[in-house]
Structures are given as C-alpha cells and as structure tokens.
Design a protein around this motif. Structure first.
Motif, PDB file in Angstrom:
ATOM      1  N   LEU A 200       4.633  24.760   1.362  1.00  0.00           N
ATOM      2  CA  LEU A 200       5.211  23.422   1.535  1.00  0.00           C
ATOM      3  C   LEU A 200       4.585  22.719   2.739  1.00  0.00           C
ATOM      4  CD1 LEU A 200       8.877  24.620   1.108  1.00  0.00           C
ATOM      5  CD2 LEU A 200       7.858  22.822  -0.324  1.00  0.00           C
ATOM      6  N   PHE A 228      -0.190  23.521  -1.458  1.00  0.00           N
ATOM      7  CA  PHE A 228      -0.005  24.208  -2.730  1.00  0.00           C
ATOM      8  C   PHE A 228      -1.323  24.206  -3.486  1.00  0.00           C
ATOM      9  CE2 PHE A 228       0.736  24.589  -7.187  1.00  0.00           C
ATOM     10  CZ  PHE A 228       1.738  25.522  -7.294  1.00  0.00           C
ATOM     11  N   VAL A 246       9.349  23.042  -4.321  1.00  0.00           N
ATOM     12  CA  VAL A 246       9.920  21.932  -5.072  1.00  0.00           C
ATOM     13  C   VAL A 246       9.674  22.247  -6.550  1.00  0.00           C
ATOM     14  CG1 VAL A 246       9.581  20.292  -3.191  1.00  0.00           C
ATOM     15  CG2 VAL A 246       7.764  20.576  -4.871  1.00  0.00           C
ATOM     16  N   THR A 248       7.962  20.954  -8.841  1.00  0.00           N
ATOM     17  CA  THR A 248       6.557  20.874  -9.265  1.00  0.00           C
ATOM     18  C   THR A 248       5.825  22.199  -9.039  1.00  0.00           C
ATOM     19  OG1 THR A 248       6.518  18.497  -8.808  1.00  0.00           O
ATOM     20  CG2 THR A 248       4.375  19.610  -8.880  1.00  0.00           C
ATOM     21  N   SER A 274      14.933  20.011  -3.249  1.00  0.00           N
ATOM     22  CA  SER A 274      14.333  18.726  -2.850  1.00  0.00           C
ATOM     23  C   SER A 274      14.274  17.727  -3.995  1.00  0.00           C
ATOM     24  CB  SER A 274      12.913  18.845  -2.269  1.00  0.00           C
ATOM     25  OG  SER A 274      12.878  19.755  -1.212  1.00  0.00           O
ATOM     26  N   ARG A 296      19.142  24.964  -4.821  1.00  0.00           N
ATOM     27  CA  ARG A 296      20.031  24.494  -3.745  1.00  0.00           C
ATOM     28  C   ARG A 296      19.810  23.003  -3.551  1.00  0.00           C
ATOM     29  NH1 ARG A 296      16.877  21.641  -1.011  1.00  0.00           N
ATOM     30  NH2 ARG A 296      15.124  22.491   0.048  1.00  0.00           N
ATOM     31  N   GLY A 298      19.828  19.697  -0.700  1.00  0.00           N
ATOM     32  CA  GLY A 298      19.861  19.278   0.697  1.00  0.00           C
ATOM     33  C   GLY A 298      19.350  17.872   0.865  1.00  0.00           C
ATOM     34  N   MET A 299      19.283  17.446   2.101  1.00  0.00           N
ATOM     35  CA  MET A 299      18.774  16.119   2.449  1.00  0.00           C
ATOM     36  C   MET A 299      18.266  16.150   3.889  1.00  0.00           C
ATOM     37  SD  MET A 299      21.976  13.749   1.382  1.00  0.00           S
ATOM     38  CE  MET A 299      20.932  12.384   1.699  1.00  0.00           C
ATOM     39  N   MET A 304      20.723  21.681   4.498  1.00  0.00           N
ATOM     40  CA  MET A 304      21.173  22.162   3.196  1.00  0.00           C
ATOM     41  C   MET A 304      22.699  22.054   3.072  1.00  0.00           C
ATOM     42  SD  MET A 304      18.386  22.736   1.777  1.00  0.00           S
ATOM     43  CE  MET A 304      17.785  21.389   2.800  1.00  0.00           C
ATOM     44  N   GLY A 402       7.294  14.673  -6.985  1.00  0.00           N
ATOM     45  CA  GLY A 402       6.750  15.911  -6.417  1.00  0.00           C
ATOM     46  C   GLY A 402       7.450  16.305  -5.127  1.00  0.00           C
ATOM     47  N   GLY A 403       8.706  15.926  -4.990  1.00  0.00           N
ATOM     48  CA  GLY A 403       9.470  16.273  -3.786  1.00  0.00           C
ATOM     49  C   GLY A 403       9.314  15.275  -2.647  1.00  0.00           C
ATOM     50  N   LEU A 434       5.185  15.761 -11.746  1.00  0.00           N
ATOM     51  CA  LEU A 434       5.830  15.361 -10.487  1.00  0.00           C
ATOM     52  C   LEU A 434       7.328  15.114 -10.628  1.00  0.00           C
ATOM     53  CD1 LEU A 434       2.997  12.915  -9.361  1.00  0.00           C
ATOM     54  CD2 LEU A 434       3.484  15.173  -8.383  1.00  0.00           C
ATOM     55  N   PHE A 466       0.383   8.426  -2.196  1.00  0.00           N
ATOM     56  CA  PHE A 466       1.368   8.986  -3.134  1.00  0.00           C
ATOM     57  C   PHE A 466       2.424   7.965  -3.552  1.00  0.00           C
ATOM     58  CE2 PHE A 466       3.332   9.958   0.985  1.00  0.00           C
ATOM     59  CZ  PHE A 466       4.674   9.677   0.766  1.00  0.00           C
ATOM     60  N   ARG A 470       1.549   4.284 -10.394  1.00  0.00           N
ATOM     61  CA  ARG A 470       0.577   4.868 -11.320  1.00  0.00           C
ATOM     62  C   ARG A 470       0.426   4.005 -12.565  1.00  0.00           C
ATOM     63  NH1 ARG A 470      -0.264  11.134 -10.419  1.00  0.00           N
ATOM     64  NH2 ARG A 470      -0.048  11.063  -8.167  1.00  0.00           N
TER      65      ARG A 470
HETATM   66  C1  MLC Z   1       0.169  14.103  -3.851  1.00  0.00           C
HETATM   67  N1  MLC Z   1       0.036  12.990  -4.597  1.00  0.00           N
HETATM   68  C2  MLC Z   1       1.233  12.621  -5.033  1.00  0.00           C
HETATM   69  C3  MLC Z   1       2.134  13.558  -4.513  1.00  0.00           C
HETATM   70  N2  MLC Z   1       1.439  14.462  -3.781  1.00  0.00           N
HETATM   71  N3  MLC Z   1       1.624  11.590  -5.788  1.00  0.00           N
HETATM   72  C4  MLC Z   1       2.916  11.463  -6.026  1.00  0.00           C
HETATM   73  N4  MLC Z   1       3.851  12.327  -5.559  1.00  0.00           N
HETATM   74  C5  MLC Z   1       3.481  13.382  -4.795  1.00  0.00           C
HETATM   75  N5  MLC Z   1       4.379  14.235  -4.326  1.00  0.00           N
HETATM   76  C6  MLC Z   1      -1.188  12.279  -4.948  1.00  0.00           C
HETATM   77  C7  MLC Z   1      -2.136  12.048  -3.795  1.00  0.00           C
HETATM   78  O1  MLC Z   1      -1.866  10.820  -3.181  1.00  0.00           O
HETATM   79  C8  MLC Z   1      -3.461  12.054  -4.493  1.00  0.00           C
HETATM   80  O2  MLC Z   1      -3.652  10.798  -5.085  1.00  0.00           O
HETATM   81  C9  MLC Z   1      -3.286  13.046  -5.621  1.00  0.00           C
HETATM   82  O3  MLC Z   1      -1.869  13.110  -5.864  1.00  0.00           O
HETATM   83  C10 MLC Z   1      -3.792  14.437  -5.286  1.00  0.00           C
HETATM   84  O4  MLC Z   1      -3.372  14.801  -3.961  1.00  0.00           O
HETATM   85  P1  MLC Z   1      -3.137  16.323  -3.542  1.00  0.00           P
HETATM   86  O5  MLC Z   1      -2.806  16.355  -2.097  1.00  0.00           O
HETATM   87  O6  MLC Z   1      -4.243  17.149  -4.074  1.00  0.00           O
HETATM   88  O7  MLC Z   1      -1.815  16.609  -4.332  1.00  0.00           O
HETATM   89  P2  MLC Z   1      -1.181  17.956  -4.744  1.00  0.00           P
HETATM   90  O8  MLC Z   1      -1.716  19.088  -3.961  1.00  0.00           O
HETATM   91  O9  MLC Z   1      -1.230  18.050  -6.215  1.00  0.00           O
HETATM   92  O10 MLC Z   1       0.337  17.719  -4.241  1.00  0.00           O
HETATM   93  C11 MLC Z   1       1.420  17.714  -5.063  1.00  0.00           C
HETATM   94  C12 MLC Z   1       2.530  18.576  -4.426  1.00  0.00           C
HETATM   95  C13 MLC Z   1       2.812  18.016  -3.019  1.00  0.00           C
HETATM   96  C14 MLC Z   1       3.732  18.489  -5.301  1.00  0.00           C
HETATM   97  C15 MLC Z   1       2.049  20.012  -4.311  1.00  0.00           C
HETATM   98  O11 MLC Z   1       3.155  16.640  -3.103  1.00  0.00           O
HETATM   99  C16 MLC Z   1       3.882  18.759  -2.297  1.00  0.00           C
HETATM  100  O12 MLC Z   1       3.619  19.791  -1.666  1.00  0.00           O
HETATM  101  N6  MLC Z   1       5.141  18.281  -2.356  1.00  0.00           N
HETATM  102  C17 MLC Z   1       6.256  18.894  -1.625  1.00  0.00           C
HETATM  103  C18 MLC Z   1       7.060  17.827  -0.957  1.00  0.00           C
HETATM  104  C19 MLC Z   1       8.199  18.413  -0.096  1.00  0.00           C
HETATM  105  O13 MLC Z   1       8.008  19.385   0.649  1.00  0.00           O
HETATM  106  N7  MLC Z   1       9.369  17.820  -0.182  1.00  0.00           N
HETATM  107  C20 MLC Z   1      10.510  18.248   0.626  1.00  0.00           C
HETATM  108  C21 MLC Z   1      11.187  17.055   1.241  1.00  0.00           C
HETATM  109  S1  MLC Z   1      12.633  17.611   2.166  1.00  0.00           S
HETATM  110  P3  MLC Z   1      -5.055  10.054  -5.105  1.00  0.00           P
HETATM  111  O14 MLC Z   1      -4.705   8.710  -5.627  1.00  0.00           O
HETATM  112  O15 MLC Z   1      -5.552  10.070  -3.704  1.00  0.00           O
HETATM  113  O16 MLC Z   1      -5.894  10.877  -6.053  1.00  0.00           O
HETATM  114  C22 MLC Z   1      13.945  17.239   1.178  1.00  0.00           C
HETATM  115  C23 MLC Z   1      15.258  17.845   1.521  1.00  0.00           C
HETATM  116  C24 MLC Z   1      15.460  19.023   0.665  1.00  0.00           C
HETATM  117  O17 MLC Z   1      13.784  16.640   0.179  1.00  0.00           O
HETATM  118  O18 MLC Z   1      16.460  19.123  -0.048  1.00  0.00           O
HETATM  119  O19 MLC Z   1      14.593  19.886   0.705  1.00  0.00           O
END
Ligand code: MLC
Ligand code: AMP
Length: 496
Positions: A200, A228, A246, A248, A274, A296, A298-299, A304, A402-403, A434, A466, A470
C-alpha cells in the motif's frame, strides 16, 4: 526520559532489537534498531532546523524505509506528520503548504525546483533513500530523547476533501492512532512472528497507520514493496503470513493464474478495506484459496471503525462489528435523530479513534463532529439483528477509485473554469479493476464545441492524474430535479 505517547506505545523496548522490521525486496533489510537509529538522526536534524512541538512536516515522497524513519522522527520530535499523495500536482501541493504552513517540506529530488521560494525549509528524499535529507542527517547523533507528548496532542494531519471540493486537514492525536493500533492487534491477533506483505502507499491511513502501526506494536516484520506490482506480489506471498489491501489488490491477484491455493495455504490472514469489496470477489477468493477475506471499515477521520471477526463468521457484504471501544449508531440523515434497530441511515461513529477536528476549520468540524463525540461519517448503512454493520451507500458525493478518494466537486470546479464550458457533473461509474472510475458530463457554453480529449489534457496541470475523467460526454444540459439539483443517479444509470 519524557514520555511520547504514540512512539513509546508502539516501540518501547524495541530500540535495540535486531529483529527485521522492514525487508525491501531488491533493496536491503532494516532491523528495528537500524530504523530507530536513523529516526534519531532525522529527529536531531529536525531539531537543528528549529522544528518545535506542533510544527508540521509535510512529505510528498516515494515509499521507502527512509520515509518511515522520517515519520518516526517527526513523532519523536513532537511534530505533526503531513503525508501527501505522490500524484498530486504542484498546484494541489501548493494549497496544502499554504493551508498547513509546514516548517519543513520533503519531496522527491525531481520536484525540488518546483517548490523554490516556498516558506518551508525544503529537503529531498528519493525512493532509493537518496537526496539531501538523509545526507544532512548523516552527521547527526542517533541518540534522541523523544519530546514529551500526551494522548490528546496532535501528531498527524491527513487531508481529505469534502463536498465543497476544498481539502480539509483531519487532525489526529497520539491516542487516536495508538488506541486504534492496539485494538486491531488484539482483534486480528497479530504477533511478533507476523510478516505483513505491504504494498500500500504510505500517505494514507491504510498503509501508514493500520498496516505499519500494527507491525511496530507487535515487533513483527513487513515485506515492503514500493507499490502494488503483481509479479512482486506473487513472488513475495510465500514469505508472508498476512496481507492488507484495497479490493483492487484482490481482483488483480484473482485475475492471475499463478495466484492459487498452494501459494497462500500458509497465510494466516487477508484483510481488505478502504472501498467496498464485491460479494463476487469474496466468493471467488474463497473458492480459489479456501480462505475468506476479512473486511473492515475505516476512514481518515476515524481510523478503523468496524471489522469482521478473526474467529467467528466473516460475513460477505458486511463490514463486521464495531471495534471494542467504538460506538456506532444509525441516524436519520434529514434530522440527525437516532433510528430504531435495523433501519438504514447515516453511520455515526464515536470512540478514542475519532479525530480532533479539521485543521483551522472549526465551522467544518462543527458540521460533522457532534458535541456528544459522534462523527457523522457520510456513509449510509444499517446494523442487523446480529450486530453486523452493512454499508449500503454514501451520502457524501465521493468516488472511490482503487482505494483513492476523489471528490467530484474539485473536478467540476476545474472543468467549469475551462474556456467554453458552461457547467459539468462528475460521477463514478463501475470499473472492473478500480471499483469505480471517474466520468464527466460537460455542457458547453452556447456556440462552443468541446473536444473531450483536449478537455482532459487541459486538466492535467491542476489535477493529479488519477482524478482525470476516463470518459467525458458532452451534453446540451444536465438532468436536474425540481429543486434544481443535478441528478447524478440518472447520469450514473445512463453512462454507467
Ligand atoms: C493509479 N491510477 C489510478 C489509480 N491509481 N487511477 C484511478 N484510481 C487509482 N487508484 C492511474 C495513474 O494515474 C496512471 O494513469 C495509471 O493509473 C497507472 O498508474 P500506476 O501507478 O501504475 O497505477 P497502479 O499501480 O495500477 O495503481 C493502482 C492501485 C493504487 C490500486 C494499485 O492506486 C493503490 O495502491 N491504491 C491504494 C490506495 C489506498 O491505499 N487507499 C487507502 C486510503 S485510506 P496515467 O493516466 O498516468 O496512465 C482509507 C481509509 C481506510 O480509505 O478505510 O482504509
Ligand atoms: P477516506 O476518506 O480515504 O479515509 O475513505 C473513507 C471512506 O472509504 C469511508 O467513508 C467509506 O466510504 C469507504 N470505505 C472504507 N472501508 C470500506 C469498506 N470496507 N466498504 C465500503 N466502503 C469503505
């Protein structure tokens, strides 16, 4: 030695431990003692920079062990950690720097020039640990007596947007974070033998607090992936005991034929949160692995809140029970009155996990945090007869992709400011990878033609990639109800 509530609570007794804390595949492995030593040097550097308790340290860096050391250094120095998504543009970061007035800003080397002239002292830190920050800390002593901080002292600000489109800094206290970490350790039965596969980002609650704090608190280890990456995940799973992600992450694993039962038969626990996980993903996962994901809820503002049980039934579609010490009630979204058991309404949360309020925005805090301590989450849900909580929707206008949280209002504001645009509406549509993806409908000013591709290109300077729509649809007018409110549900149905 003075007591620092969060740092001591997480790390007391581990300062000289040679147990592995972080293993960075392709990089090196860090013991507790090594990371603590680096955090001591960084804390001394912050002190030498004149950082006083309560000062903000804003950080927009790649994920690395050094970034975790910087986080610990900030906590030890009594300062306030302010992590920022790497994808944020200069314009987005400028807003946070102006609002939070950090004493120090740390960013990747490639960005330093963009921030010339900002008030904060700027240092660089790269994904491989290079940059001016670690260089400057090299001469500092590893010994550092943590600054005294109590349970209610501020330790982190995480920005989260709102319906207004402007980000608000959620202020988290030492005890918000420590109490939640210790509760989760117990609830999910983590111990020092745990090896968590950590893919993450570390600029959000999930990766920084939930995952990292739990491991620190038990003296466990993390396999620390920069991001990831499906091949790295498959390669590392055999060494892990647990994983957090997440939804995804799970759909991507399931889409890979190498992800099969034997690969994960030794795993103790898979956790998701998430964003909502589809029942279909839960079911496929169980069919493939014989294990059920623990979901689970959270925010950012509350850490959590609820979790499915470790032992006992993990119910598909539910986010489980309120965590010990956390109260959840369901209220009428119209008037705030508590609703009878079983009814659907606004989820409200109270407990030691609930934040202190929004940074320098008392009027926004008053709208969401009641005098009796309940935080109005913006999520709609119900609690069934067995006490399981279900999230059934969101009242807040929010897309979770994607979280990552994306607030339509921010994107609409940027689109509306473009030449030739009369107005716009931004909404989420279902997306297989996503969960949700951003879509926009745009109404041109009379006599103007709009090219969707060009429109998206024009947004790139102001919005992180992000957040870019799209899909863009050009319409003559937006569908509105009798009150004049844009009918996003209709748009979602039509363009979903
Ligand atoms: C990357 N991109 C996304 C994106 N992530 N677009 C929409 N939504 C997303 N989440 C886009 C980039 O801008 C890029 O676009 C293209 O996708 C490729 O980028 P990348 O970095 O190679 O992406 P990728 O590795 O595939 O990432 C996707 C992912 C990542 C899902 C693995 O977004 C991720 O790790 N998400 C986790 C988020 C998280 O930790 N949330 C927790 C929040 S806390 P372009 O146009 O440049 O090609 C919370 C509280 C709780 O919510 O309860 O936990
Ligand atoms: P953030 O503001 O980034 O902390 O995101 C928090 C929001 O993510 C919550 O208010 C929910 O809308 C959503 N969320 C978190 N966990 C879950 C979950 N397990 N199921 C559904 N939504 C979730």
């Amino acid at each position: 030695m003075a007591s620092n509530h969060l740092y001591d609570g997480l790390l007391s007794g581990r300062e000289s431990s040679t147990h592995c804390l972080l293993d960075v595949p392709g990089g090196r492995s860090w013991s507790y003692a090594e990371l603590v030593a680096l955090s001591g040097q960084l804390a001394n550097l912050l002190r030498a920079e004149g950082v006083a308790p309560g000062d903000r340290i804003a950080v927009q860096v790649q994920k690395s062990a050094e970034a975790i050391a910087l986080y610990l250094a900030t906590v030890r120095a009594g300062a306030v950690f302010l992590p920022l998504n790497n994808a944020y543009t200069r314009a987005e970061v400028a807003y946070f720097l102006e609002d939070a007035e950090p004493a120090v800003f740390v960013c990747g080397s490639e960005r330093v020039d963009e921030f010339e002239g900002v008030e904060a002292r700027v240092y660089s830190l790269d994904g491989d640990g290079g940059g001016s920050l670690i260089e400057a800390a090299a001469d500092q002593s590893e010994a550092f007596d943590s600054v005294a901080r109590g349970p209610r002292d501020l330790v982190a600000i995480l920005y989260t947007s709102g319906t207004t489109g402007l980000s608000k800094g959620a202020m988290l206290s030492h005890d918000n974070l420590l109490s939640n970490a210790l509760t989760l350790v117990d609830y999910w039965q983590f111990d020092g033998d745990d090896v968590l596969l950590h893919a993450l980002p570390i600029f959000h609650t999930h990766g920084l607090f939930v995952a990292t704090h739990i491991i620190l608190a038990v003296g466990g280890s993390m396999i620390f992936l920069a991001r990831f990456d499906i091949d790295a995940m498959i390669a590392q799973l055999s060494r892990a005991t647990s994983m957090m992600g997440v939804p995804t992450f799970y759909t991507r694993l399931l889409a890979d034929a190498r992800f099969e039962r034997e690969l994960v038969a030794h795993m103790r626990l898979f956790i998701s949160g998430s964003a909502p996980m589809l029942a279909e993903t839960h079911i496929q996962f169980e069919e493939r692995t014989g294990q059920r994901i623990l979901e689970r809820y959270g925010m950012t503002e509350t850490n959590m809140n609820t979790s499915n049980p470790y032992h006992g039934e993990r119910r598909v579609g539910s986010v489980g029970f309120p965590l010990p010490g956390v109260d959840i009630l369901i209220s009428n979204p119209e008037n705030g009155a508590e609703l009878p058991a079983g009814e659907t309404g606004m989820i409200e949360v109270r407990g030691p996990n609930v934040f202190l309020g929004y940074w320098r925005k008392p009027e926004k805090t008053a709208l969401e945090l009641r005098d009796n301590g309940f935080f109005i989450s913006g999520d709609l849900g119900r609690i069934d007869d067995d006490g399981y909580v279900y999230i059934v929707g969101r009242e807040k206008d929010l897309i979770i992709s994607g979280g990552y949280n994306i607030y339509p209002k921010q994107i609409e504001t940027e689109i509306d400011a473009l030449d030739g645009v009369l107005e716009s509406a931004v909404f989420g549509v279902a997306h297989a990878d996503l969960g949700e993806a951003v879509a926009a409908v745009v109404v041109p000013l009379a006599g103007n033609e709009l090219d969707p591709e060009q429109l998206v290109a024009s947004l790139q300077a102001s919005l992180a990639r992000f957040k870019l729509p799209r899909k863009v649809f050009v319409l003559d007018e937006l569908p509105r109800n009798a009150m004049g409110k844009v009918q996003k549900n209709q748009l979602r149905e039509r363009y979903g």
